[in-house]
Design a protein around this motif. Structure first.
Motif, mmCIF file in Angstrom:
data_model
loop_
_atom_site.group_PDB
_atom_site.id
_atom_site.type_symbol
_atom_site.label_atom_id
_atom_site.label_comp_id
_atom_site.label_asym_id
_atom_site.label_seq_id
_atom_site.Cartn_x
_atom_site.Cartn_y
_atom_site.Cartn_z
ATOM 1 N N ALA A 1 0.829 -1.204 0.000
ATOM 2 C CA ALA A 1 0.000 0.000 0.000
ATOM 3 C C ALA A 1 0.869 1.263 0.000
ATOM 4 O O ALA A 1 0.378 2.346 -0.313
ATOM 5 N N MET A 2 2.139 1.103 0.332
ATOM 6 C CA MET A 2 3.060 2.252 0.363
ATOM 7 C C MET A 2 3.504 2.618 -1.043
ATOM 8 O O MET A 2 3.574 1.757 -1.919
ATOM 9 N N PRO A 3 3.845 3.890 -1.261
ATOM 10 C CA PRO A 3 4.409 4.286 -2.561
ATOM 11 C C PRO A 3 5.733 3.563 -2.822
ATOM 12 O O PRO A 3 6.477 3.255 -1.894
ATOM 13 N N LYS A 4 6.000 3.319 -4.075
ATOM 14 C CA LYS A 4 7.184 2.567 -4.460
ATOM 15 C C LYS A 4 8.475 3.233 -3.983
ATOM 16 O O LYS A 4 9.388 2.555 -3.525
ATOM 17 N N HIS A 5 8.543 4.571 -4.045
ATOM 18 C CA HIS A 5 9.787 5.234 -3.638
ATOM 19 C C HIS A 5 10.045 5.061 -2.140
ATOM 20 O O HIS A 5 11.190 4.971 -1.723
ATOM 21 N N ASP A 6 8.987 4.975 -1.327
ATOM 22 C CA ASP A 6 9.169 4.726 0.105
ATOM 23 C C ASP A 6 9.641 3.301 0.354
ATOM 24 O O ASP A 6 10.482 3.058 1.219
ATOM 25 N N ARG A 7 9.111 2.357 -0.421
ATOM 26 C CA ARG A 7 9.558 0.965 -0.285
ATOM 27 C C ARG A 7 11.032 0.836 -0.659
ATOM 28 O O ARG A 7 11.791 0.130 0.001
ATOM 29 N N LEU A 8 11.430 1.538 -1.709
ATOM 30 C CA LEU A 8 12.840 1.490 -2.123
ATOM 31 C C LEU A 8 13.746 2.079 -1.048
ATOM 32 O O LEU A 8 14.819 1.537 -0.767
ATOM 33 N N LYS A 9 13.321 3.205 -0.446
ATOM 34 C CA LYS A 9 14.117 3.819 0.621
ATOM 35 C C LYS A 9 14.253 2.878 1.801
ATOM 36 O O LYS A 9 15.327 2.737 2.378
ATOM 37 N N MET A 10 13.156 2.227 2.180
ATOM 38 C CA MET A 10 13.192 1.319 3.327
ATOM 39 C C MET A 10 14.029 0.078 3.029
ATOM 40 O O MET A 10 14.759 -0.392 3.895
ATOM 41 N N THR A 11 13.917 -0.444 1.829
ATOM 42 C CA THR A 11 14.699 -1.616 1.452
ATOM 43 C C THR A 11 16.191 -1.284 1.493
ATOM 44 O O THR A 11 16.998 -2.058 2.015
ATOM 45 N N LYS A 12 16.540 -0.126 0.970
ATOM 46 C CA LYS A 12 17.936 0.297 0.990
ATOM 47 C C LYS A 12 18.422 0.449 2.436
ATOM 48 O O LYS A 12 19.522 0.026 2.772
ATOM 49 N N ALA A 13 17.597 1.029 3.280
ATOM 50 C CA ALA A 13 17.972 1.207 4.682
ATOM 51 C C ALA A 13 18.121 -0.137 5.386
ATOM 52 O O ALA A 13 19.013 -0.314 6.218
ATOM 53 N N CYS A 14 17.260 -1.078 5.067
ATOM 54 C CA CYS A 14 17.338 -2.401 5.695
ATOM 55 C C CYS A 14 18.594 -3.160 5.276
ATOM 56 O O CYS A 14 19.020 -4.072 5.979
#
Length: 91
Positions: free
Chosen positions: A55-68
């Motif tokens: 449900a999150m925007p793709k750019h937020d998912r990418l930021k979180m994945t990178k942070a993880c």
């Protein structure tokens, strides 16, 4: 003089932006949707987590994945990052 002022301004902006961008989890309003309680102590089961993730925007998912993938950041969000990486960072 202008060049020196421009350099100092650029340095100040760079240093000021650094802490804010270091942890993308701290500034996202969607983060509470991954938890079952207001204190954000209990993570939703994977089915609920997956629903909130997509449900999150793709750019937020990418930021979180990178942070993880960054050990320093993921250490503070271990359970969350485990779920993100279990999804394969799916976008």
């Amino acid at each position: 003089m202008r060049r020196q002022l421009a350099c100092v301004a650029a340095l100040a902006i760079g240093l000021g932006a650094s802490p804010a961008s270091a942890d993308p989890f701290s500034d996202l309003a969607a983060l509470p949707t991954f938890y079952t309680d207001a204190t954000m102590k209990t993570m939703k089961p994977m089915t609920g987590f997956k629903k909130a993730w997509f449900a999150m925007p793709k750019h937020d998912r990418l930021k979180m994945t990178k942070a993880c993938n960054d050990p320093a950041v993921s250490k503070h969000h271990a359970q969350f990052c485990a779920n993100v990486l279990a999804l394969g960072g799916a976008n």
